[in-house]
Design an enzyme around this catalytic site. Structure first.
Site, PDB file in Angstrom:
ATOM      1  N   GLU A   7       0.824  -1.214   0.000  1.00 25.04           N
ATOM      2  CA  GLU A   7       0.000   0.000   0.000  1.00 25.04           C
ATOM      3  C   GLU A   7       0.852   1.256   0.000  1.00 25.04           C
ATOM      4  O   GLU A   7       0.473   2.273  -0.548  1.00 25.04           O
ATOM      5  CB  GLU A   7      -0.918  -0.027   1.222  1.00 25.04           C
ATOM      6  CG  GLU A   7      -1.742   1.222   1.395  1.00 25.04           C
ATOM      7  CD  GLU A   7      -2.844   1.068   2.421  1.00 25.04           C
ATOM      8  OE1 GLU A   7      -3.190  -0.071   2.789  1.00 25.04           O
ATOM      9  OE2 GLU A   7      -3.379   2.109   2.859  1.00 25.04           O
ATOM     10  N   ASP A 110      -2.564  -2.309   4.019  1.00 22.58           N
ATOM     11  CA  ASP A 110      -2.742  -2.159   5.464  1.00 22.58           C
ATOM     12  C   ASP A 110      -3.801  -3.154   5.932  1.00 22.58           C
ATOM     13  O   ASP A 110      -4.706  -3.502   5.180  1.00 22.58           O
ATOM     14  CB  ASP A 110      -3.195  -0.729   5.796  1.00 22.58           C
ATOM     15  CG  ASP A 110      -2.022   0.213   5.987  1.00 22.58           C
ATOM     16  OD1 ASP A 110      -0.882  -0.277   6.027  1.00 22.58           O
ATOM     17  OD2 ASP A 110      -2.243   1.424   6.111  1.00 22.58           O
ATOM     18  N   TYR A 332       0.430  -0.663  14.626  1.00 23.76           N
ATOM     19  CA  TYR A 332      -0.510  -0.106  13.648  1.00 23.76           C
ATOM     20  C   TYR A 332      -1.621   0.726  14.314  1.00 23.76           C
ATOM     21  O   TYR A 332      -2.348   0.226  15.159  1.00 23.76           O
ATOM     22  CB  TYR A 332      -1.139  -1.266  12.852  1.00 23.76           C
ATOM     23  CG  TYR A 332      -2.020  -0.804  11.725  1.00 23.76           C
ATOM     24  CD1 TYR A 332      -1.483  -0.137  10.638  1.00 23.76           C
ATOM     25  CD2 TYR A 332      -3.387  -1.030  11.753  1.00 23.76           C
ATOM     26  CE1 TYR A 332      -2.291   0.299   9.608  1.00 23.76           C
ATOM     27  CE2 TYR A 332      -4.208  -0.610  10.722  1.00 23.76           C
ATOM     28  CZ  TYR A 332      -3.645   0.059   9.657  1.00 23.76           C
ATOM     29  OH  TYR A 332      -4.449   0.495   8.641  1.00 23.76           O
TER      30      TYR A 332
END
Ligand SMILES: [Zn+2]
Length: 702
Positions: A7, A110, A332
């Site tokens: 990504e 992601d 994350y």
């Protein structure tokens, strides 16, 4: 050979670093041994704009775009057209070339729906037939990346298909809703003489409505005076203050059970003062309170906005920087999960060691952690079926001197909520007293800390809010409560009245609006909707809400409240827009229900086709309604058109300056009368050259 499509570049770098083999660069491709990496940077394909779907006979404006016309609405694509982004053309070409030769594709989006879509849509675009496996990276640190590489799964797994369906259906819904309704509302406003764009968005507009409703409630608020009553109650072991609680039968109360009748209040104090009374309930118990769970993006954003007075977008940016290479200090950030996996418990000693290096000033609180303690946060059942976990620090060490104050504060907050997991529970003594004085009930309560536990290292923001509200109603005093027993005799030494006034609700700030978008259920009175909205977690997602608020500010729909650094209110144009729009378009409850429908598409409960069909039906109805809607907008006075005699001449802007055109320009039959401007009035002596597609403004829609 495998092709890794990531990504973003940092994700590709983090994975490439742990793979063996020589590194070789070739344009957009990085080869590592036998593997090839091509990074994207967000969406490489964009939804085509309406012009791609409109018939070729639609007249063009000066910029070469098709003009907006009522008869073309709603625009509903049957086949969705995707257009490559020029900035990623080189990367797309590399992917197209490699897809022909590789054995396998690794999907490195992601770990959430949008990330799933970003890579999947590229694979669809090129009609990929090669097997695809999914790599989920939540933590950029090498050991974790290696673990992720060892745990790759087929991209056809139900979890990933659900993510894809969610993001895919959402992107189409946002297109249909935003573009059609913006055009319909703008065209109607223009016909009524308003020279501007009315932008509409599926989350943005309902969010604006939440603020506007609050603003109006404040502006029409009338304060109501009322009384509260306290008693000084004397016990053999000492006095305490009790707060009077009115019974249901009490005379002189208003609908909200506030004592508003002054003479009733005065009579009560006179009757009760000096009375003998008794303790009807006494409870003293030790309570233990475990540490709050680590934070998801929602909690982190709300807490950081509250504590540091920043915007949600700034918090997300800071959290993203802490997560990304080169720092890799936290996991994350775009997660909705707060729990951690049980396997993560074993990481604690190594993480704590890294924190000692990163944060020498926190040595003391880090030393007092006990990594053998296992809080309720470590629970596999709670992270089951999700690829996420709460935001926690990683084993990375880094020089923090380059961080901005906000990045530093956000890191500190994440670290402290993690350290709290390795502290014992907070223990306090909770005391509750109830006394009856001549049939009237008085309550007192107190909380005395016994041991701080995790509170030594972490102070949740909810505490500040709770303390503020307790001070406001005076029920949870900080008084020392004497020891006693049920049935003890006491005396009501004196009753005192306090004059109070109801207060208007507070204006929104960044954190309270974010909270309202999540806790949407608190803003609806329909019990069925309430339950479902709570389950659906409001409107927007943790990754998009902050951006939506920023956009409302940038568009000028929200403006800062005078005299406040953090609070804001709806602007005149924001209110004008909302008032002009029909109910369902701006209703936050409807928007929340839509999000629940989207979850239904992800789970397979309803098909994508059903979802789109239902929404197209809704959008068509709104578009039709808007054609004749009345709107209250600031409109400059028009001049009757001498040519068609039914339209109004309005002052419009062109590149050469202002001119006057007829409002029937897009009507059937059309009137293209136009006149030059002379000192703010149409000059009927001279004919202006008709401008093609005048006044048509291109509007970017979220
Ligand atoms: Zn006319």
């Amino acid at each position: 050979m495998r092709l890794f499509i990531s990504e973003k570049p940092s994700l590709a770098e983090a994975v490439a670093k742990v793979l063996p083999g020589a590194v070789r660069k070739d344009g957009a491709i990085t080869y590592v041994g036998d593997d090839a990496f091509v990074p994207l940077a967000g969406h490489a394909l964009a939804q085509a704009m309406p012009d791609a779907y409109l018939p070729d006979d639609v007249p063009l404006n000066k910029k070469g775009n098709k003009i907006w016309r009522e008869q073309d609405l709603p625009i509903v694509p049957t086949t969705w057209i995707m257009e490559p982004e020029a900035r990623l053309q080189r990367n797309l070409a590399a992917i197209e070339k490699l897809l022909k030769t590789v054995d396998e594709v690794v999907h490195l989006g992601d770990p959430e729906p949008e990330g799933q879509l970003i890579v999947d849509e590229v694979l669809h675009y090129f009609g990929n037939r090669k097997p695809v496996i999914r790599l989920l990276v939540n933590d950029y640190n090498e050991t974790k990346v290696r673990q992720s590489l060892a745990n790759m799964r087929s991209n056809d797994a139900p979890e990933f298909r659900a993510w894809y369906r969610w993001a895919y259906a959402q992107s189409h819904y946002n297109w249909l809703f935003g573009l059609n309704l913006t055009r319909a509302a703008t065209l109607r406003a223009r016909a009524l003489g308003f020279d501007g764009a009315l932008t509409v968005g599926s989350v943005q507009t309902p969010a604006l409505k939440i603020v506007c409703d609050r603003d109006r409630a404040i502006e029409t608020f009338r304060s109501v005076p009322y009384f509260t009553m306290t008693a000084r109650i004397e016990h053999a072991n000492g006095p305490f203050i009790g707060m009077w609680k009115a019974s249901d039968e009490q005379a002189g109360l208003d609908d909200a059970k506030r004592l508003v009748d002054g003479s009733v209040a005065k009579a009560l104090t006179e009757r009760l003062s000096g009375q003998i009374a008794s303790i009807t309930d006494y409870e003293k118990a030790e309570r233990r309170e475990g540490a709050p769970l680590p934070m998801s993006l929602n909690e982190l954003t709300v807490a950081a906005c509250t504590k540091f007075g920043c915007t949600g977008a700034e918090v997300l940016e800071a959290a993203q920087k802490l997560y990304d290479r080169p720092l890799q200090l936290t996991t994350y950030p775009r997660t909705e999960v707060r729990h951690l996996s049980e396997a993560q418990h074993a990481d604690a000693p190594e993480i704590l060691a890294a924190l000692r290096k990163n944060l020498p000033a926190m040595q003391g609180v880090i030393d007092r952690t006990d990594p053998s303690l296992k809080s309720s946060a470590f629970n596999d059942k709670k992270v089951d079926g999700t690829s996420h976990h709460g935001i926690v620090p990683t084993v990375a060490t880094a020089d923090l001197s380059g961080l901005t104050p906000l990045e530093r504060n956000v890191y500190d907050m994440i670290v402290r909520s993690y350290l709290a997991q390795f502290y014992p529970p907070a223990v306090f003594m909770q005391t509750k007293i109830e006394a009856h004085v001549d049939g009237e009930r008085f309550l007192a309560s107190g909380k005395t800390p016994v041991s701080l536990g995790w509170r030594e290292v972490y102070a949740p923001v909810e505490d500040d809010a709770a303390a503020a509200s307790a001070d406001a109603d005076g029920s949870e005093g900080k008084q020392h409560l004497p020891a006693m027993a049920q049935g003890d005799a006491v005396t009501c030494a004196a009753c005192t009245l306090q004059s109070r006034e109801t207060k208007a609700p507070e204006r929104f700030d960044e954190s309270s609006l974010l909270k309202a978008m999540i806790d949407l259920h608190k803003f609806t009175t329909d019990p069925a909707a309430k339950a479902r909205l709570k389950e659906g977690k409001g409107i927007g997602t943790s990754a998009t809400r902050a951006g939506i608020i920023s956009e409302l500010r940038e568009r000028g729909f929200l403006e800062p409240l005078k005299g406040s650094k953090t609070k804001f209110m709806t602007s005149k144009s924001g209110r004008g827009l909302l008032d002009a729009l029909p109910g369902p378009v701006k209703d936050p409850t409807m928007a929340g229900m839509f999000k629940i429908a989207l979850d239904g598409v992800a789970s397979g409960e309803i098909s994508y086709e059903q979802f789109i069909e239902r929404n197209v039906g809704f959008i068509t109805k709104v578009v039709t309604g808007l054609r004749t809607a009345s709107m209250n907008l600031p409109v400059a006075p028009g001049v009757p058109c001498p040519k068609c005699r039914s339209g109004q001449l309005r002052q419009l802007k062109s590149e050469k300056g202002p001119f006057w055109g007829c409002s029937n320009f897009t009507a059937e039959p059309k009137c293209s009368a136009s006149y030059p401007d002379q000192d703010g009035k149409p000059n009927f002596q001279m004919k202006a050259k008709p401008a093609k597609g005048f006044g048509i403004k291109k509007v970017e829609v979220a």
